[in-house]
Motif scaffolding. Structure first.
Motif, mmCIF file in Angstrom:
data_model
loop_
_atom_site.group_PDB
_atom_site.id
_atom_site.type_symbol
_atom_site.label_atom_id
_atom_site.label_comp_id
_atom_site.label_asym_id
_atom_site.label_seq_id
_atom_site.Cartn_x
_atom_site.Cartn_y
_atom_site.Cartn_z
ATOM 1 N N UNK A 264 93.099 33.958 74.673
ATOM 2 C CA UNK A 264 91.643 34.120 74.544
ATOM 3 C C UNK A 264 91.002 34.492 75.883
ATOM 4 N N UNK A 265 91.441 33.830 76.966
ATOM 5 C CA UNK A 265 90.862 34.113 78.276
ATOM 6 C C UNK A 265 91.258 35.506 78.765
ATOM 7 N N UNK A 266 92.496 35.912 78.503
ATOM 8 C CA UNK A 266 92.925 37.245 78.919
ATOM 9 C C UNK A 266 92.137 38.337 78.184
ATOM 10 N N UNK A 267 92.011 38.187 76.882
ATOM 11 C CA UNK A 267 91.286 39.183 76.101
ATOM 12 C C UNK A 267 89.821 39.232 76.516
ATOM 13 N N UNK A 268 89.234 38.090 76.814
ATOM 14 C CA UNK A 268 87.829 38.064 77.239
ATOM 15 C C UNK A 268 87.641 38.876 78.514
ATOM 16 N N UNK A 269 88.564 38.772 79.441
ATOM 17 C CA UNK A 269 88.444 39.512 80.700
ATOM 18 C C UNK A 269 88.742 40.998 80.502
ATOM 19 N N UNK A 270 89.653 41.299 79.599
ATOM 20 C CA UNK A 270 89.911 42.704 79.295
ATOM 21 C C UNK A 270 88.683 43.345 78.659
ATOM 22 N N UNK A 271 88.047 42.636 77.761
ATOM 23 C CA UNK A 271 86.831 43.171 77.129
ATOM 24 C C UNK A 271 85.743 43.405 78.173
ATOM 25 N N UNK A 272 85.610 42.465 79.084
ATOM 26 C CA UNK A 272 84.597 42.615 80.134
ATOM 27 C C UNK A 272 84.863 43.859 80.971
ATOM 28 N N UNK A 273 86.130 44.047 81.365
ATOM 29 C CA UNK A 273 86.451 45.185 82.222
ATOM 30 C C UNK A 273 86.351 46.511 81.475
ATOM 31 N N UNK A 274 86.716 46.511 80.215
ATOM 32 C CA UNK A 274 86.621 47.741 79.429
ATOM 33 C C UNK A 274 85.169 48.170 79.241
ATOM 34 N N UNK A 299 99.661 45.044 75.085
ATOM 35 C CA UNK A 299 98.222 44.916 75.285
ATOM 36 C C UNK A 299 97.466 45.421 74.051
ATOM 37 N N UNK A 300 97.860 46.585 73.552
ATOM 38 C CA UNK A 300 97.184 47.149 72.381
ATOM 39 C C UNK A 300 97.305 46.222 71.181
ATOM 40 N N UNK A 301 98.493 45.684 70.959
ATOM 41 C CA UNK A 301 98.705 44.798 69.806
ATOM 42 C C UNK A 301 97.879 43.525 69.930
ATOM 43 N N UNK A 302 97.891 42.909 71.118
ATOM 44 C CA UNK A 302 97.140 41.666 71.316
ATOM 45 C C UNK A 302 95.638 41.918 71.199
ATOM 46 N N UNK A 303 95.181 43.026 71.744
ATOM 47 C CA UNK A 303 93.754 43.317 71.727
ATOM 48 C C UNK A 303 93.282 43.614 70.307
ATOM 49 N N UNK A 304 94.085 44.385 69.542
ATOM 50 C CA UNK A 304 93.715 44.698 68.172
ATOM 51 C C UNK A 304 93.682 43.435 67.310
ATOM 52 N N UNK A 305 94.630 42.546 67.529
ATOM 53 C CA UNK A 305 94.650 41.291 66.778
ATOM 54 C C UNK A 305 93.393 40.470 67.038
ATOM 55 N N UNK A 306 92.930 40.472 68.290
ATOM 56 C CA UNK A 306 91.770 39.660 68.666
ATOM 57 C C UNK A 306 90.446 40.298 68.280
ATOM 58 N N UNK A 307 90.366 41.636 68.331
ATOM 59 C CA UNK A 307 89.061 42.292 68.165
ATOM 60 C C UNK A 307 88.972 43.219 66.962
ATOM 61 N N UNK A 308 90.105 43.565 66.376
ATOM 62 C CA UNK A 308 90.082 44.479 65.236
ATOM 63 C C UNK A 308 90.089 45.939 65.631
ATOM 64 N N UNK A 309 90.230 46.238 66.910
ATOM 65 C CA UNK A 309 90.277 47.626 67.370
ATOM 66 C C UNK A 309 91.164 47.716 68.603
ATOM 67 N N UNK A 310 91.584 48.937 68.919
ATOM 68 C CA UNK A 310 92.404 49.118 70.110
ATOM 69 C C UNK A 310 91.515 49.058 71.353
ATOM 70 N N UNK A 311 92.120 48.859 72.518
ATOM 71 C CA UNK A 311 91.313 48.857 73.748
ATOM 72 C C UNK A 311 90.560 50.177 73.952
ATOM 73 N N UNK A 312 91.212 51.288 73.633
ATOM 74 C CA UNK A 312 90.561 52.589 73.797
ATOM 75 C C UNK A 312 89.358 52.716 72.873
#
Length: 327
Positions: A264-274, A299-312
């Motif tokens: 959760x903390x990793x994804x939160x920081x990735x979302x902030x930076x993106x 990264x793509x798999x974890x991010x999609x699982x958490x947010x429903x979309x890819x990082x891009x």
């Protein structure tokens, strides 16, 4: 936090009076001497966490004192623990005379006379935790000898305490009442842990306070090491000299898991930076690697699982959402 005093909005002749009146309401009643009243300035922001209060304060040179007479007239029976953020400050209480510098922590008690001073040049500042003495999980015979003393630099559990106060000073104002109550309990437990460590009496902390403090120390450690690809239950447990079984128990008590918290903390920081316009030229994969996902596919798999979309996709939609309306 709410601003309760900003003397820059007042005529110079009214500033010292406003400071005295506001601190009597927001903190405790004291008397003041101002070396340079014509140039005095101060700012107070405060947040209530149930019966607990956190304040961020800055002020020019002054001397304040709380006499036995003032205590007899009005005593809210509060402990105050301050993390010094700027300037050199002095405190005299219970036959202790202490000077503290930025990064140090000091304890004082509204039920005992004291004299405190802010020493220039420049303004002084502190983060102050204030709470009823009855909420202190340590017995008075452990706390009383440390009133008017420095509790040490803000390292170890002191660092966690300082960071928690600093985070609260930046918190949004839409915290719910239960959130505030829980945060108040947490920060008092951390304060008690700082005092117990200084007194070398950690063993007298109630089990629930020790558990809450350990959780805060562990989560602070995790957030500092999110970039480490080896971060996991075994590494976290080893860093705190506990078994992985006990580590899982600590997180279970707080309604989460170790891996879930890390993710959760990793994804939160990735979302902030993106979503950061200043990082638009940074490749998506580099942002993932920065926060513990060295493989782009992971990264793509974890991010999609958490947010429903890819990082891009997330970055693209955030760019299109003028004003940043996406979560």
């Amino acid at each position: 936090m709410m601003t309760v005093l900003d003397t820059s909005c007042l005529p110079p002749a009214e500033r010292t009076t406003a400071w005295a009146e506001t601190t009597a309401l927001a903190l405790v009643t004291t008397r003041f001497r101002f070396p340079d009243p014509a140039n005095f300035g101060a700012h107070i922001r405060a947040m209530a966490l149930g019966p607990v209060q956190v304040s961020a304060i800055s002020y020019a040179q002054l001397v304040c004192y709380r006499s036995p007479r003032l205590i007899r007239e009005s005593d809210p029976e509060l402990y105050q623990i301050a993390v010094i953020t700027s300037g050199r400050q002095g405190i005299e209480q219970a036959r202790h005379n202490t000077v503290v510098s930025p990064g140090e922590i000091v304890l004082y008690d509204s039920s005992r006379p004291f004299e405190a001073s802010a020493r220039g040049p420049g303004s002084c500042g502190s983060l102050v935790l204030q709470f009823p003495r009855r909420l202190m999980p340590l017995p008075d015979h452990v706390v009383a000898p440390l009133c008017g003393t420095a509790l040490g630099a803000a390292d170890g559990v002191g660092h966690v305490f300082r960071q928690t106060l600093a985070s609260l000073a930046q918190a949004e104002s839409d915290l719910t009442a239960p959130d505030r109550q829980r945060l108040g309990t947490t920060v008092v437990d951390l304060a008690a842990a700082v005092i117990a460590r200084r007194a070398d009496r950690t063993s007298v902390l109630p089990p629930e306070s020790r558990l809450a403090t350990l959780y805060q120390q562990i989560t602070a450690f995790v957030t500092r090491h999110l970039h480490d690809t080896g971060l996991g239950p075994a590494a976290v447990a080893a860093a705190h000299s506990i078994s992985t079984r006990y580590l899982h128990r600590v997180f279970q008590v707080h309604g989460t898991t170790v891996n879930g918290f890390i993710r959760r903390e990793r994804i939160a920081r990735c979302r902030r930076d993106l979503a950061d316009p200043l990082l638009q030229a940074t490749p998506v994969s580099a942002i993932g690697a920065r926060w513990g996902y060295p493989r782009a596919s992971d990264f793509t798999r974890a991010f999609r699982t958490a947010t429903g979309m890819t990082p891009t996709e997330y970055r693209s939609l955030r760019n299109q959402a003028d004003g940043g309306t996406l979560p």
